[in-house]
Write a protein that holds these residues in place. Structure first.
Motif, PDB file in Angstrom:
ATOM      1  N   ALA A   1      59.527  51.963  99.066  1.00 25.11           N
ATOM      2  CA  ALA A   1      58.157  52.479  99.228  1.00 25.11           C
ATOM      3  C   ALA A   1      58.172  53.968  99.574  1.00 25.11           C
ATOM      4  O   ALA A   1      57.342  54.750  99.073  1.00 25.11           O
ATOM      5  N   GLU A   2      59.119  54.382 100.419  1.00 25.85           N
ATOM      6  CA  GLU A   2      59.196  55.798 100.778  1.00 25.85           C
ATOM      7  C   GLU A   2      59.562  56.648  99.568  1.00 25.85           C
ATOM      8  O   GLU A   2      58.985  57.739  99.353  1.00 25.85           O
ATOM      9  N   ILE A   3      60.490  56.193  98.742  1.00 23.39           N
ATOM     10  CA  ILE A   3      60.898  56.959  97.570  1.00 23.39           C
ATOM     11  C   ILE A   3      59.728  57.082  96.599  1.00 23.39           C
ATOM     12  O   ILE A   3      59.504  58.142  95.994  1.00 23.39           O
ATOM     13  N   GLU A   4      58.951  55.986  96.402  1.00 21.89           N
ATOM     14  CA  GLU A   4      57.790  56.057  95.520  1.00 21.89           C
ATOM     15  C   GLU A   4      56.762  57.053  96.037  1.00 21.89           C
ATOM     16  O   GLU A   4      56.127  57.776  95.261  1.00 21.89           O
ATOM     17  N   GLY A   5      56.579  57.110  97.359  1.00 23.13           N
ATOM     18  CA  GLY A   5      55.654  58.094  97.926  1.00 23.13           C
ATOM     19  C   GLY A   5      56.124  59.521  97.714  1.00 23.13           C
ATOM     20  O   GLY A   5      55.316  60.408  97.382  1.00 23.13           O
ATOM     21  N   TRP A   6      57.420  59.773  97.884  1.00 23.30           N
ATOM     22  CA  TRP A   6      57.955  61.113  97.643  1.00 23.30           C
ATOM     23  C   TRP A   6      57.772  61.517  96.177  1.00 23.30           C
ATOM     24  O   TRP A   6      57.423  62.662  95.876  1.00 23.30           O
ATOM     25  N   PHE A   7      57.985  60.572  95.271  1.00 26.97           N
ATOM     26  CA  PHE A   7      57.840  60.901  93.860  1.00 26.97           C
ATOM     27  C   PHE A   7      56.379  61.143  93.492  1.00 26.97           C
ATOM     28  O   PHE A   7      56.067  62.020  92.669  1.00 26.97           O
ATOM     29  N   ALA A   8      55.453  60.359  94.085  1.00 29.58           N
ATOM     30  CA  ALA A   8      54.031  60.566  93.792  1.00 29.58           C
ATOM     31  C   ALA A   8      53.564  61.940  94.275  1.00 29.58           C
ATOM     32  O   ALA A   8      52.743  62.599  93.620  1.00 29.58           O
ATOM     33  N   ALA A   9      54.109  62.390  95.395  1.00 29.05           N
ATOM     34  CA  ALA A   9      53.717  63.703  95.922  1.00 29.05           C
ATOM     35  C   ALA A   9      54.433  64.835  95.195  1.00 29.05           C
ATOM     36  O   ALA A   9      53.846  65.927  95.009  1.00 29.05           O
ATOM     37  N   GLU A  10      55.670  64.609  94.774  1.00 30.64           N
ATOM     38  CA  GLU A  10      56.457  65.652  94.091  1.00 30.64           C
ATOM     39  C   GLU A  10      57.076  65.040  92.834  1.00 30.64           C
ATOM     40  O   GLU A  10      58.181  64.506  92.886  1.00 30.64           O
ATOM     41  N   PRO A  11      56.382  65.108  91.683  1.00 30.82           N
ATOM     42  CA  PRO A  11      56.929  64.488  90.460  1.00 30.82           C
ATOM     43  C   PRO A  11      58.233  65.113  89.994  1.00 30.82           C
ATOM     44  O   PRO A  11      59.002  64.473  89.285  1.00 30.82           O
ATOM     45  N   ASP A  12      58.492  66.376  90.374  1.00 32.19           N
ATOM     46  CA  ASP A  12      59.716  67.045  89.928  1.00 32.19           C
ATOM     47  C   ASP A  12      60.867  66.915  90.919  1.00 32.19           C
ATOM     48  O   ASP A  12      61.873  67.628  90.796  1.00 32.19           O
ATOM     49  N   ILE A  13      60.760  66.039  91.868  1.00 34.38           N
ATOM     50  CA  ILE A  13      61.807  65.887  92.868  1.00 34.38           C
ATOM     51  C   ILE A  13      63.092  65.390  92.209  1.00 34.38           C
ATOM     52  O   ILE A  13      63.068  64.622  91.238  1.00 34.38           O
ATOM     53  N   THR A  14      64.212  65.835  92.681  1.00 34.39           N
ATOM     54  CA  THR A  14      65.505  65.472  92.095  1.00 34.39           C
ATOM     55  C   THR A  14      66.172  64.346  92.883  1.00 34.39           C
ATOM     56  O   THR A  14      65.775  64.046  94.029  1.00 34.39           O
ATOM     57  N   ALA A  15      67.168  63.770  92.282  1.00 33.24           N
ATOM     58  CA  ALA A  15      67.902  62.688  92.950  1.00 33.24           C
ATOM     59  C   ALA A  15      68.655  63.208  94.164  1.00 33.24           C
ATOM     60  O   ALA A  15      68.766  62.508  95.184  1.00 33.24           O
ATOM     61  N   LEU A  16      69.182  64.431  94.084  1.00 32.63           N
ATOM     62  CA  LEU A  16      69.895  64.992  95.241  1.00 32.63           C
ATOM     63  C   LEU A  16      68.950  65.217  96.411  1.00 32.63           C
ATOM     64  O   LEU A  16      69.323  65.001  97.580  1.00 32.63           O
ATOM     65  N   ALA A  17      67.684  65.645  96.115  1.00 35.77           N
ATOM     66  CA  ALA A  17      66.718  65.839  97.203  1.00 35.77           C
ATOM     67  C   ALA A  17      66.384  64.510  97.868  1.00 35.77           C
ATOM     68  O   ALA A  17      66.306  64.420  99.107  1.00 35.77           O
ATOM     69  N   ILE A  18      66.166  63.477  97.054  1.00 36.08           N
ATOM     70  CA  ILE A  18      65.882  62.152  97.634  1.00 36.08           C
ATOM     71  C   ILE A  18      67.071  61.660  98.440  1.00 36.08           C
ATOM     72  O   ILE A  18      66.920  61.113  99.550  1.00 36.08           O
ATOM     73  N   LEU A  19      68.270  61.875  97.925  1.00 37.60           N
ATOM     74  CA  LEU A  19      69.461  61.420  98.632  1.00 37.60           C
ATOM     75  C   LEU A  19      69.628  62.172  99.949  1.00 37.60           C
ATOM     76  O   LEU A  19      70.071  61.598 100.949  1.00 37.60           O
ATOM     77  N   GLY A  20      69.260  63.470  99.960  1.00 33.70           N
ATOM     78  CA  GLY A  20      69.322  64.216 101.224  1.00 33.70           C
ATOM     79  C   GLY A  20      68.356  63.683 102.260  1.00 33.70           C
ATOM     80  O   GLY A  20      68.689  63.587 103.453  1.00 33.70           O
ATOM     81  N   ARG A  21      67.129  63.342 101.849  1.00 35.85           N
ATOM     82  CA  ARG A  21      66.156  62.781 102.790  1.00 35.85           C
ATOM     83  C   ARG A  21      66.610  61.416 103.308  1.00 35.85           C
ATOM     84  O   ARG A  21      66.427  61.100 104.485  1.00 35.85           O
ATOM     85  N   LEU A  22      67.187  60.612 102.400  1.00 36.33           N
ATOM     86  CA  LEU A  22      67.687  59.312 102.857  1.00 36.33           C
ATOM     87  C   LEU A  22      68.864  59.488 103.814  1.00 36.33           C
ATOM     88  O   LEU A  22      69.037  58.689 104.754  1.00 36.33           O
TER      89      LEU A  22
END
Length: 557
Positions: free
Chosen positions: A451-472
């Motif tokens: 759910a958190e990853i879907e929220g990050w993507f909805a707010a930032e469609p251009d977010i990268t996998a490395l950015a998501i991995l850093g937040r996780l």
């Protein structure tokens, strides 16, 4: 081997005391009895004599101080002229990158001065003269042991049947020149399935060049004696005499049983070139059109299976040779990069034989009588029954309990069923269906944070996998690091695909509304000046854990 040793021991002493005429006669007798070449018999007799001399000159059997000089001289190694330059030749051979003796002989004139000039080799005048006078054959003979050691101690051994194979002339596909009936190409077809390990049945295929007449015989094992018996049976099945046999290079044919037997029967023996299948194009075509079409590519072994295959070939030979027409090449020419082939009109093998001018009237009369007594439906019924039985035997061991033979269908019943048959797969060509392996989805480390990853993507469609991995990694540093990069990329790929489909669906709805409102709306395809807003996905369009799971079930853990 024991009998040969006894013969050598009996004549060795007589050979040593005889004159040159008597020695020649002894060598003739020994080569005739033992089957040796004279060049092998001479050193064998000499070695046997030396061994007997050493035994006679043992210390316990002679007085002290008696040296037996003849025995010592005969047992000592003879010094050769070029032994002193052996090491220098090895150095030259290594410096030449291990080339052959004929090339090294020519290279010595330029290589030896270069090595001496740079201090790599120091030779006396006598040794230098010897090296310059050595022949190519002597170089090869002196480097035999060095070459074996350089190859890892493996000496190439000539096969036992190489001499027989060399004595059989080669015939290519261009060398036939329209022969009369009786000249055949002969090969074997292996029925080993996907493996050639162990024992399995092989089919001996014989095809006449002039008419295309084909005979197939099943062999339990490709032994020379069994091959001779099979060719004898094939000679009785052929309507005419076999005059020539063109084999491949298999040792089952090129041996001291099959080749002498063929020559004793006045059959001309030839062979194809090694690894050139097109040299036997006639029989290779029949291997596919007859043998593989009848029995497929499964594995067959055992005597009982060979009997069933023999029944199949017995019915198929009549159906193929008397009822099935085939093409025969008339001419072939090349125009640039294009090969143009012209064929005679399709004709059966028996029809070609009846029209051939070199066959006697008696042979043609027997062919007509045989044809009048054949029922093609009865032959086809027998073929299908044998194929069904062979289909049940595919992959079974020869010593296993054989399946019960299927009931034989009467030709009348089989003929009625021919019109009702549709695309039926022959029993010998059926492939067993593999069970589908249900793949279990392994749990992913991303499931609790979906759910958190879907929220990050909805707010930032251009977010990268490395950015998501850093937040996780900030949320759970003990669980997430660079190893989870691939599964985050797969998840992002699924999210973007879902967002694209949702956006296209929304655009289609918008276009429908614009078309319904008339001219007040902006033109179709133009976006508002403020630009598009980020796509917002509802929970109905969110991903489930199954949407981003690896289809192979290989999630990082």
């Amino acid at each position: 081997m024991g009998a040969r040793r006894e013969v050598v021991a009996a004549v060795a002493q007589r050979y040593a005391l005889a004159g040159w005429r008597e020695k020649s006669r002894i060598l003739d007798e020994l080569t005739a009895v033992a089957g040796w070449h004279r060049k092998h018999a001479v050193p064998t007799l000499s070695a046997s004599r030396s061994l007997r001399s050493e035994e006679a000159a043992a210390p316990g059997d002679r007085p002290a101080g008696d040296e037996a000089p003849a025995a010592i001289a005969s047992s000592g190694k003879r010094q050769r002229k070029y032994d002193a330059i052996h090491d220098a030749l090895v150095a030259l051979w290594e410096a030449s990158d291990r080339i052959c003796g004929k090339r090294l002989k020519v290279m010595i004139a330029s290589l030896l001065p270069a090595l001496e000039r740079h201090g790599r080799l120091a030779l006396s005048d006598a040794h230098r003269a010897l090296i310059k006078s050595v022949s190519a054959a002597t170089i090869d003979r002196m480097l035999v042991d060095v070459r074996v050691a350089a190859a890892g101690g493996r000496r190439r051994r000539v096969g036992f049947y190489s001499a027989i194979r060399r004595g059989v002339p080669i015939r290519t596909f261009n060398d036939w020149n329209d022969p009369p009936p009786g000249f055949c190409e002969i090969v074997m077809v292996a029925h080993g399935g996907t493996s050639v390990a162990g024992s399995f049945i092989q089919t001996l295929t014989m095809t006449d060049i002039a008419t295309g007449w084909t005979e197939c015989l099943s062999l339990v094992t490709p032994d020379g004696t069994i091959l001779v018996e099979a060719m004898t049976r094939a000679q009785r099945s052929f309507p005419w005499l076999i005059r020539g046999a063109d084999f491949d290079n298999d040792s089952a044919f090129m041996n001291d049983v099959v080749v002498p037997w063929c020559r004793g029967q006045a059959i001309e023996v030839t062979r194809s070139r090694a690894y050139k299948k097109n040299d036997q194009a006639f029989v290779e075509q029949k291997d596919g059109a007859v043998v593989r079409r009848l029995v497929g590519y499964g594995r067959f072994d055992g005597i009982e299976t060979a009997k069933v295959m023999a029944r199949l070939y017995g019915a198929a030979r009549l159906h193929v040779n008397f009822f099935q027409p085939s093409f025969k090449l008339a001419e072939k020419r090349r125009e640039g990069a294009k090969v143009i082939k012209r064929y005679h009109p399709p004709a059966t093998t028996s029809a070609r034989a009846l029209a051939h001018p070199k066959l006697s009237k008696a042979i043609k009369r027997r062919l007509r009588e045989t044809y009048r007594g054949l029922d093609p439906v009865a032959l086809l019924s027998e073929i299908r029954g044998c194929q069904t039985e062979l289909g049940d035997r595919i992959g079974r061991r020869g010593n296993a309990v054989a399946p019960a033979a299927p009931p034989q269908t009467a030709p009348r019943v089989f003929a009625k069923s021919l019109g009702a048959m549709k695309t039926e797969v022959r029993a010998t060509h059926r492939q067993a269906k593999r069970k589908y392996k249900t793949r279990m989805r392994m749990p992913s480390k991303l499931d609790p944070h979906l759910a958190e990853i879907e929220g990050w993507f909805a707010a930032e469609p251009d977010i990268t996998a490395l950015a998501i991995l850093g937040r996780l990694g900030v949320i759970d540093p003990a669980t997430f690091d660079q190893k989870q990069h691939s599964i985050v990329q797969r998840l992002l790929k699924k999210l973007r695909a879902k967002a694209t489909r949702f956006s296209q669906h929304a655009d289609l709805e918008l276009h429908g509304q614009v078309a319904g409102r008339g001219g007040d709306a902006p033109p179709v395809g133009l976006r508002p000046p403020c630009g598009p807003s980020p796509p917002v996905m509802s929970r109905a369009h969110c991903l489930s854990p199954h949407d981003y799971a690896d289809p192979q079930g290989n999630n990082s853990s």
